[in-house]
Write an enzyme that holds these catalytic residues in place. Structure first.
Site, PDB file in Angstrom:
ATOM      1  CE  LYS A 270       0.926   1.920   3.210  1.00 26.98           C
ATOM      2  NZ  LYS A 270       1.934   2.294   4.201  1.00 26.98           N
TER       3      LYS A 270
ATOM      4  CE1 TYR B 178      -2.061   0.029   8.152  1.00 25.72           C
ATOM      5  CE2 TYR B 178      -0.727   1.827   6.937  1.00 25.72           C
ATOM      6  CZ  TYR B 178      -0.892   0.427   7.118  1.00 25.72           C
ATOM      7  OH  TYR B 178       0.074   0.213   7.015  1.00 25.72           O
TER       8      TYR B 178
HETATM    9  P1  NAD Z   1      12.389   1.561   2.175  1.00 19.70           P
HETATM   10  O1  NAD Z   1      12.594   2.514   2.145  1.00 19.70           O
HETATM   11  O2  NAD Z   1      12.589   0.885   3.525  1.00 19.70           O
HETATM   12  O3  NAD Z   1      12.944   0.692   0.977  1.00 19.70           O
HETATM   13  C1  NAD Z   1      12.481   0.407   0.095  1.00 19.70           C
HETATM   14  C2  NAD Z   1      13.739  -0.228  -1.126  1.00 19.70           C
HETATM   15  O4  NAD Z   1      12.882  -0.203  -2.038  1.00 19.70           O
HETATM   16  C3  NAD Z   1      14.486  -0.109  -0.486  1.00 19.70           C
HETATM   17  O5  NAD Z   1      15.526  -1.387  -0.595  1.00 19.70           O
HETATM   18  C4  NAD Z   1      14.967   0.173  -1.873  1.00 19.70           C
HETATM   19  O6  NAD Z   1      16.442   0.054  -2.381  1.00 19.70           O
HETATM   20  C5  NAD Z   1      14.278   0.187  -2.962  1.00 19.70           C
HETATM   21  N1  NAD Z   1      13.741   1.194  -4.117  1.00 19.70           N
HETATM   22  C6  NAD Z   1      14.256   0.543  -5.894  1.00 19.70           C
HETATM   23  N2  NAD Z   1      14.132   1.775  -6.542  1.00 19.70           N
HETATM   24  C7  NAD Z   1      14.243   2.611  -5.679  1.00 19.70           C
HETATM   25  C8  NAD Z   1      14.045   4.228  -6.172  1.00 19.70           C
HETATM   26  N3  NAD Z   1      14.366   4.178  -6.921  1.00 19.70           N
HETATM   27  N4  NAD Z   1      14.534   5.064  -4.876  1.00 19.70           N
HETATM   28  C9  NAD Z   1      14.132   4.472  -3.627  1.00 19.70           C
HETATM   29  N5  NAD Z   1      13.899   3.304  -3.737  1.00 19.70           N
HETATM   30  C10 NAD Z   1      14.332   2.054  -4.187  1.00 19.70           C
HETATM   31  O7  NAD Z   1      10.741   1.808   2.281  1.00 19.70           O
HETATM   32  P2  NAD Z   1       9.346   0.815   2.780  1.00 19.70           P
HETATM   33  O8  NAD Z   1       9.498   1.126   4.672  1.00 19.70           O
HETATM   34  O9  NAD Z   1      10.862  -0.357   3.073  1.00 19.70           O
HETATM   35  O10 NAD Z   1       8.537   1.120   2.054  1.00 19.70           O
HETATM   36  C11 NAD Z   1       8.456   0.081   0.400  1.00 19.70           C
HETATM   37  C12 NAD Z   1       7.184  -0.004   0.275  1.00 19.70           C
HETATM   38  O11 NAD Z   1       6.365  -0.379   1.562  1.00 19.70           O
HETATM   39  C13 NAD Z   1       6.268   1.276   0.482  1.00 19.70           C
HETATM   40  O12 NAD Z   1       5.073   1.528  -0.364  1.00 19.70           O
HETATM   41  C14 NAD Z   1       5.365   1.558   1.955  1.00 19.70           C
HETATM   42  O13 NAD Z   1       4.458   2.358   2.128  1.00 19.70           O
HETATM   43  C15 NAD Z   1       5.291   0.181   3.292  1.00 19.70           C
HETATM   44  N6  NAD Z   1       5.228  -0.267   4.022  1.00 19.70           N
HETATM   45  C16 NAD Z   1       4.127  -0.770   4.011  1.00 19.70           C
HETATM   46  C17 NAD Z   1       4.282  -1.055   5.713  1.00 19.70           C
HETATM   47  C18 NAD Z   1       3.044  -2.022   5.679  1.00 19.70           C
HETATM   48  O14 NAD Z   1       2.818  -2.573   7.006  1.00 19.70           O
HETATM   49  N7  NAD Z   1       2.093  -2.375   4.661  1.00 19.70           N
HETATM   50  C19 NAD Z   1       4.670  -1.336   6.627  1.00 19.70           C
HETATM   51  C20 NAD Z   1       6.137  -0.429   6.025  1.00 19.70           C
HETATM   52  C21 NAD Z   1       6.072  -0.068   4.549  1.00 19.70           C
END
Ligand code: NAD
Length: 375
Positions: free
Chosen positions: A142, A227
């Site tokens: 999401k 949410y």
């Molecule tokens: P994060 O920054 O920790 O991870 C993102 C990942 O994407 C990194 O490994 C990064 O290297 C990669 N990536 C690939 N291409 C990229 C680019 N062009 N620029 C930047 N990063 C790039 O973020 P996260 O917290 O893991 O969030 C990722 C997704 O998960 C988001 O859409 C967020 O909304 C979702 N999320 C959902 C929940 C949940 O409870 N459902 C919780 C946290 C995050």
């Protein structure tokens, strides 16, 4: 259960997982007699590649170690060192590791049934389309996209490709949430009158992608406010017909143009229920749902965090046992994809699209200052 999986792997029976039954996409309310908390049945294992090895993917990967029906069999990352360390940690063969240039080759890899897209929001659409074009099921975090038209395109593309598109709405499988939703379906609260949703946290590092409009598609609303939108819909059990919204920005340096800091918003539902919600990146301790009906109430705090979810209803405390959300989610998603199981609260692309339509309307309401109709 782990021993059962190792038995399956040793004997090669996990290959049975490739038999994917087609199901009609499911949306709308489930019948009341849907059991509230139904453990997944034993069965074939969904072979999942994780795309985007960031902080949430790490949480998912750890949670999946306890899954009965889903297993990490592939990895997709632009960082070779992550592929190396994750493949060792989760025993993923090098042949199933890809980067963003090569991942289309998963189409020829029978070890991968589905890809879980966990990249920044604006990349969900291109990545989901890439996965679907390779003939693999898509599980997408999401918000499913950064606007409704992209979400619609994703739904249509996946339908044409004949693959599932599921959104990472982990709360739809959480036991206390399902208990409240089933109480509401059974009429325990009487006529629903009001919902309040408070979703927020204080965001840190100003340089992260969440504060970059191009990658995040917005601000707090896309990330955490969703949410309260999604929660209002499953708690009330109706689809909103109008929204109004107001934005407050106290730090225009950190929260640039196109990145919302705080938005209060209201949604009106066909029965006359009103939802009053807050989405913010500048306040902590905001994770609360309150549902009020003519015969009772439910309050949950925390309501959407990683848990345990806590709360009470007029009948007493909400005390269903806590299970790591992502473990249940991935087992249930495996059952949806492999067995054709129907989720009690839908998690398909159409469900994600409904939230994106509302987010578009909230941003429009902020700009115009008026009431935006959703019908
Ligand atoms: P994060 O920054 O920790 O991870 C993102 C990942 O994407 C990194 O490994 C990064 O290297 C990669 N990536 C690939 N291409 C990229 C680019 N062009 N620029 C930047 N990063 C790039 O973020 P996260 O917290 O893991 O969030 C990722 C997704 O998960 C988001 O859409 C967020 O909304 C979702 N999320 C959902 C929940 C949940 O409870 N459902 C919780 C946290 C995050």
């Amino acid at each position: 259960m782990k021993s059962r999986r190792s038995f399956l792997l040793k004997t090669g029976l996990s290959a049975l997982a490739i038999a994917v039954p087609k199901i009609e996409s499911f949306s709308g309310e489930s019948p009341k007699n849907f059991a509230a908390i139904r453990p997944v049945q034993d069965g074939p294992v969904l072979k999942v590649a994780l795309m985007g090895l960031g902080s949430y993917a790490a949480r998912v990967a750890d949670a999946m170690q306890s899954c009965k029906r889903a297993k990490i069999t592939g990895l997709i990352s632009g960082t070779p060192s992550k592929l190396e360390s994750w493949s060792k940690k989760y025993a993923v063969p090098e042949a199933n590791c890809y980067n963003y240039e090569t991942y289309h080759q998963i189409k020829d890899n029978p070890d991968i049934d589905a890809v879980y897209v966990i990249t920044p929001n604006a990349l969900h659409k291109p990545h989901a389309l890439g996965v679907a074009a390779a003939g693999k099921h898509v599980i997408c975090e999401k918000p499913m996209s950064v606007n409704a038209s992209d979400a619609k395109e994703m739904v249509e593309f996946c339908k044409k490709a004949g693959v599932h598109l599921l959104i990472g709405y982990r709360m739809h499988f959480e036991a206390n949430t399902l208990k409240v939703v089933n109480m509401r379906r059974d009429g325990a609260f009487g006529e629903i009158k009001f919902f309040q949703g408070l979703s927020g946290f204080r965001i840190g590092d100003p340089n992260q992608w969440r504060l970059n409009a191009e990658l995040a598609g917005g601000g707090a609303m896309m990330d955490i406010g969703i949410y309260s939108i999604n929660g209002a819909r499953y708690m009330v059990g109706e689809e909103p017909i109008w929204v109004t919204a107001q934005e407050v920005k106290t730090d225009p340096v950190k929260f640039k143009e196109g990145v919302d800091e705080t938005i209060t918003f209201q949604m009106g539902f066909p029965s006359g229920v009103v939802a009053s919600c807050l989405s913010t990146y500048s306040m902590n301790y905001l994770d609360k749902f309150f549902l009020n009906g003519t015969n009772g109430y439910a309050e949950m705090q925390p309501s959407t965090g990683y848990g345990p979810i806590k709360g009470r209803t007029h009948q007493g405390p909400l005390d269903e046992p806590h299970v790591t959300h992502q473990t249940t989610q991935m087992d249930e998603m495996a059952a949806i994809i492999l067995d054709g199981k129907k989720a009690s609260i839908p998690v398909d692309g159409e469900e994600g699209l409904k939230d994106m339509v509302i987010i578009d309307a909230i941003y429009k309401a902020v700009k115009t200052g008026g009431k935006v109709s959703l019908v």
